[in-house]
Write an enzyme that holds these catalytic residues in place. Structure first.
Site, PDB file in Angstrom:
ATOM      1  N   GLU A   1     -12.259   1.236   4.077  1.00 43.87           N
ATOM      2  CA  GLU A   1     -11.621   1.183   5.391  1.00 43.87           C
ATOM      3  C   GLU A   1     -12.530   1.817   6.441  1.00 43.87           C
ATOM      4  O   GLU A   1     -13.330   2.699   6.149  1.00 43.87           O
ATOM      5  CB  GLU A   1     -10.293   1.943   5.375  1.00 43.87           C
ATOM      6  CG  GLU A   1      -9.227   1.360   4.458  1.00 43.87           C
ATOM      7  CD  GLU A   1      -7.928   2.133   4.534  1.00 43.87           C
ATOM      8  OE1 GLU A   1      -6.938   1.568   5.035  1.00 43.87           O
ATOM      9  OE2 GLU A   1      -7.907   3.302   4.104  1.00 43.87           O
TER      10      GLU A   1
ATOM     11  N   GLU B   1       0.844  -1.190   0.000  1.00 42.24           N
ATOM     12  CA  GLU B   1       0.000   0.000   0.000  1.00 42.24           C
ATOM     13  C   GLU B   1       0.884   1.246   0.000  1.00 42.24           C
ATOM     14  O   GLU B   1       1.820   1.354   0.800  1.00 42.24           O
ATOM     15  CB  GLU B   1      -0.892   0.029   1.242  1.00 42.24           C
ATOM     16  CG  GLU B   1      -1.893  -1.100   1.325  1.00 42.24           C
ATOM     17  CD  GLU B   1      -2.813  -0.929   2.530  1.00 42.24           C
ATOM     18  OE1 GLU B   1      -2.939   0.212   3.026  1.00 42.24           O
ATOM     19  OE2 GLU B   1      -3.398  -1.930   2.968  1.00 42.24           O
TER      20      GLU B   1
END
Length: 927
Positions: free
Chosen positions: A885, A798
């Protein structure tokens, strides 16, 4: 060429030219011209050739047309034209003439005697004299090779010339030198005449040393002795010695002459007195005969010439011997009684001559000392001035004073001290010097002196008052030192002390010093003192990427930009505190002005384009603190601004924060965190947590987990990643820690893979610092997988858009290398900060993670719903998976499932845990 004699007084020996009629008459009266050679002269020229090791020695007589050689050794010619005569120059100067190399002397280099036979290169000639002390010619030595004449050789040549003069006088039947056959008594008139002549010549100006040596020559000839000397008693420290001041020789062998010429010129008086049984120290004429010398010769050096007899005439002053004349080896010896009677007057005259010589020597030594002292005073860099107390006029100034102030001696002497000392009038100067009349040794003044051109000279002076009881006068002595260089050096030291050498702005000490001087009063028009501390955001990254030389130039350019922006504030202060931090202070009317100015300066930096790196833009974080009327001390004001700077950096950078109560504690904690974090990695304080991710279409088992870095410190307990991750990035530790995270995460996966769901993967956050600074990141990732026999599908990396903005080309290369190896790439926190649609198209992302800030308002916020729907549609259009998220409620989960969001994570599904998700906590949810 050197002239090594000082000619006698003109009344004794005249500077007679070659054509001088009196001189020519004196020459004719000798009757020597055109006469045969004589052994008495030839013996001297032959001796000279041997003593000086030269091929030619001459007794030269110079008339108006020629120089004729009465004696010549080593030369065939009997005469030469007067125009070619070296001796003519010696007669003109009336001193001993030495020419070391005739080819280098303009007067002689074209002389036929130089260019042709005998090819003269070296010449030394001492004048010889006749009646009325007229110079007749020279006794000279010549060589065809250059050389120099030592002091002892010079003395020998003078002695030989005196002997020639005596021989000339003797040949003319000069009555003073004619020995009598009527016994010692008959010598009395001659001795008296010699003594009187010596004293008269001295009174007429002949130097006492020369008068003594001429008297020695005359007595040696008159008494027909072999050799003699004149000595002076001196003291070397506490040891008395006899300094031989001159010698004379009669019929001596070459060996004897060699001994005396090269022997010691100083003899130990105690040793001489011991050898002579104490007689040498007696103050009366002493006669020594063969019996006396029988014992003495055993104590003398083996090569000492024979001593058959000797006569010692002491020179006395008071009750002490000050010198001696010694005559040795007279045919028939000396009669003690006769010599006492005959030479008693010589003791008195010789003593007076020697005392006169000592007085001359003392005067010469004093003059030499004074000249050395004067030369020292002139050579010193200090200014030395003396003025008379009564006349108030300068009586002395050294060369340093003349050069520094520009006056002439005459101008100094016409000037009063108060005219020169710029800071004092006559009354003020008298008052300032008054303590010197009260027995104070000296006073110090720091003042300025007026220069002739109108300038002033800063000096530090020491003044002393010196009384002269003998004359009744009093002088003031001023020794002044030019302070210009000292003041300049002090200014340079002060500048270095208070300025940064790189940017040439104030340093921390200089800023605080100036801040204290610039403190406003409460009733001033601008009573508010503003201090702004600016720190360049992510400056270390710039330093690492481009090197310290470029980074230093960026700092200099930023300093110039800030100085230009502050140009409209005349009293503004600008300093570099160290590293990338700058401090600014401006006095303003109101607090609102300070906030506005601080933000305006931040914007100026943000909009500035740095020339050193093409297209480079920087941002700064700034902390602001203010004080009204100087209520807060400068150090405290700077501390508060620093604390506000820490807050500005923690809240996202590129912003201004003003100090409020409590920030100092926060800043102190931040510094503690920085200190503890520097050793955390080595202590093993870091550990990993894992937060599971699910496919929203199938919540039966997690498909992967995001790897999260946690830090627990023994002193500080747990510290959140939002606090310590930025510090790791700024400190340069992120690359090392980032590799450790990858290795540790894969180790966990490898150890637990059999208990994890099939195709389970780990998603690891990669810092922008790692992408930009770790050139071998892709290699490390692939090698880490290969070492553990893990496929590339088990790892997802990420990244945030920050790295894409700061270095898009290099980061793109890094991502492409990872993508080509089969590593999945996820774009984290999409929708915040610098989000750009072009990034989805430009870079090889597999997944886009929607930031939790957009999830928090679902499903009630119409704006958040619209954003999420648009993002999902956009990502599907680019062929990217989406992971949401921060899911914390059932409503958020249901909304995302209805929109067919692919993946999700959040506290509703599972909290981060130090263990990989073997269990399936989602089953416990009422879904």
């Amino acid at each position: 060429m050197t002239q090594q004699d000082t000619p006698p007084n003109s009344s004794a020996r005249h500077r007679a030219g070659v054509q001088d009629s009196l001189r020519l008459a004196a020459l004719q009266s000798t009757g020597l011209l055109d006469t045969p050679q004589e052994s008495r002269f030839d013996a001297l020229t032959q001796l000279a050739c041997r003593l000086f090791d030269v091929p030619i020695a001459l007794v030269s007589l110079v008339d108006n047309k020629r120089q004729w050689f009465k004696s010549r050794c080593g030369l065939d010619a009997e005469e030469t034209p007067v125009e070619q005569a070296f001796c003519a120059h010696a007669i003109e100067s009336n001193v001993l003439l030495v020419i070391n190399d005739a080819t280098q002397d303009e007067r002689f280099q074209d002389n036929p005697l130089v260019t042709g036979p005998p090819h003269i290169r070296f010449y030394a000639g001492a004048p010889i004299y006749g009646r009325s002390n007229m110079p007749l010619g020279t006794f000279c030595i010549i060589s065809d090779t250059p050389r120099e004449l030592s002091d002892s050789e010079t003395e020998t040549l003078r002695s030989l010339a005196r002997l020639v003069t005596i021989e000339i006088a003797h040949g003319m039947e000069f009555p003073l030198l004619a020995p009598s056959s009527q016994g010692e008594a008959a010598l009395r008139p001659t001795v008296e005449a010699l003594i009187n002549r010596a004293e008269q010549r001295h009174l007429a100006g002949t130097p006492p040393r020369l008068a003594l040596l001429e008297l020695l020559d005359d007595l040696l000839r008159l008494l027909q002795c072999q050799y003699g000397l004149v000595g002076e008693v001196q003291h070397i420290e506490t040891t008395p010695i006899l300094e031989i001041i001159g010698m004379s020789f009669g019929d001596v062998t070459e060996k004897m002459h060699e001994f005396f010429m090269h022997g010691r010129r100083r003899l130990s008086l105690p040793l001489i007195d011991a050898i002579t049984g104490g007689r040498f120290a007696k103050s009366e004429i002493q006669v020594f005969d063969g019996c006396d010398f029988a014992a003495i010769m055993e104590k003398l050096p083996a090569n000492h010439p024979p001593l058959d007899n000797a006569l010692m005439i002491p020179f006395v002053s008071g009750d002490r011997n000050i010198g001696v004349m010694l005559l040795a080896n007279r045919d028939g010896g000396f009669d003690s009684i006769s010599m006492q009677w005959l030479l008693k007057p010589l003791m008195d005259v010789g003593s007076r001559l020697l005392l006169s010589l000592q007085e001359e020597q003392e005067k010469a030594a004093l003059h030499s000392t004074l000249e050395e002292f004067r030369a020292t005073l002139d050579a010193t860099l200090d200014l030395i001035l003396i003025f008379d107390e009564q006349t108030q006029r300068f009586t002395y100034c050294n060369q340093g004073a003349l050069e520094h102030l520009g006056y002439t001696h005459q101008e100094f002497q016409a000037m009063a001290p108060a005219e020169l000392l710029d800071a004092h009038n006559a009354e003020g100067l008298t008052s300032r010097l008054a303590p010197l009349k009260q027995h104070m040794r000296s006073i110090r003044l720091t003042t300025t002196l007026r220069c002739r051109n109108g300038d002033t000279l800063p000096v530090q002076a020491v003044v002393q008052r010196i009384e002269h009881p003998g004359s009744g006068r009093t002088n003031y002595v001023i020794v002044a030192r030019d302070l210009r260089e000292s003041l300049k050096a002090q200014q340079e030291i002060d500048w270095i002390t208070y300025h940064d050498p790189l940017t040439r702005q104030l340093n921390r000490a200089g800023f605080l010093h100036s801040l204290a001087d610039n403190t406003p009063h409460a009733n001033d028009l601008a009573p508010l003192q503003m201090v702004l501390v600016c720190g360049i955001d992510r400056f270390k990254r710039l330093n690492d990427a481009h090197g310290t030389a470029v980074a230093d130039k960026v700092l200099c350019e930023l300093a110039e930009s800030l100085a230009s922006a502050l140009a409209s504030y005349p009293n503004a202060l600008l300093g570099r505190l160290g590293g990338d931090e700058f401090a600014i202070s401006v006095n303003l009317p109101h607090d609102s002005n300070a906030v506005h100015l601080a933000d305006w300066l931040r914007q100026q930096v943000e909009q500035y384009r740095f020339s050193i790196v093409d297209g480079l833009q920087l941002t700064v974080s700034a902390g602001l603190a203010t004080s009204t009327g100087g209520k807060v001390q400068p150090e405290e004001l700077l501390r508060r601004a620093n604390a506000a700077l820490v807050r500005a950096k923690r809240q996202g950078r590129n912003r201004v924060r003003q100090y409020i109560s409590g920030m100092l504690d926060e800043a102190s904690r931040h510094q503690t965190i920085e200190r503890r974090l520097s050793g955390a990695f080595a202590r093993g304080d870091f550990h990993l947590f894992f937060q599971p991710q699910w496919l929203l279409s199938d919540l039966s088992a997690p498909i992967g987990a995001e790897v999260l870095l946690r830090w627990r410190d023994a002193e500080l307990d747990s510290i959140g990643p939002d606090v310590f991750i930025p510090i790791l990035e700024e400190s340069g530790m992120m690359v090392e820690v980032g590799r450790w995270i990858i290795d540790q995460a894969l180790d966990h996966l490898k150890a637990n893979r059999e208990r994890l769901p099939e195709d389970f993967f780990l998603s690891v956050n990669v810092s922008a610092i790692q992408l930009m600074d770790d050139a071998h990141l892709a290699d490390h990732v692939i090698e880490a997988l290969q070492r553990r026999n893990l496929p590339t599908s088990v790892l997802e990396l990420e990244i945030t858009e920050t790295a894409l903005i700061q270095s898009p080309h290099w980061v793109g290369q890094q991502l492409q290398a990872l993508y080509e190896q089969g590593i999945c790439i996820a774009l984290d926190d999409f929708g915040t900060g610098f989000s750009s649609l072009s990034h989805l198209k430009q870079f090889p992302f597999d997944t886009v993670k929607i930031d939790k800030s957009f999830i928090a308002g679902l499903p009630d916020s119409a704006e958040d719903r619209a954003i999420i729907e648009s993002l999902l549609t956009l990502c599907r259009g680019f062929g990217r998976d989406v992971c949401a998220e921060g899911i914390e409620t059932h409503a958020q989960l249901d909304f995302l499932r209805r929109l067919n969001c692919a993946r999700a994570q959040g506290y509703l599904l599972a909290r981060p845990s130090p263990e990989l998700p073997y269990n399936l906590p989602v089953k416990e949810l009422d879904l």
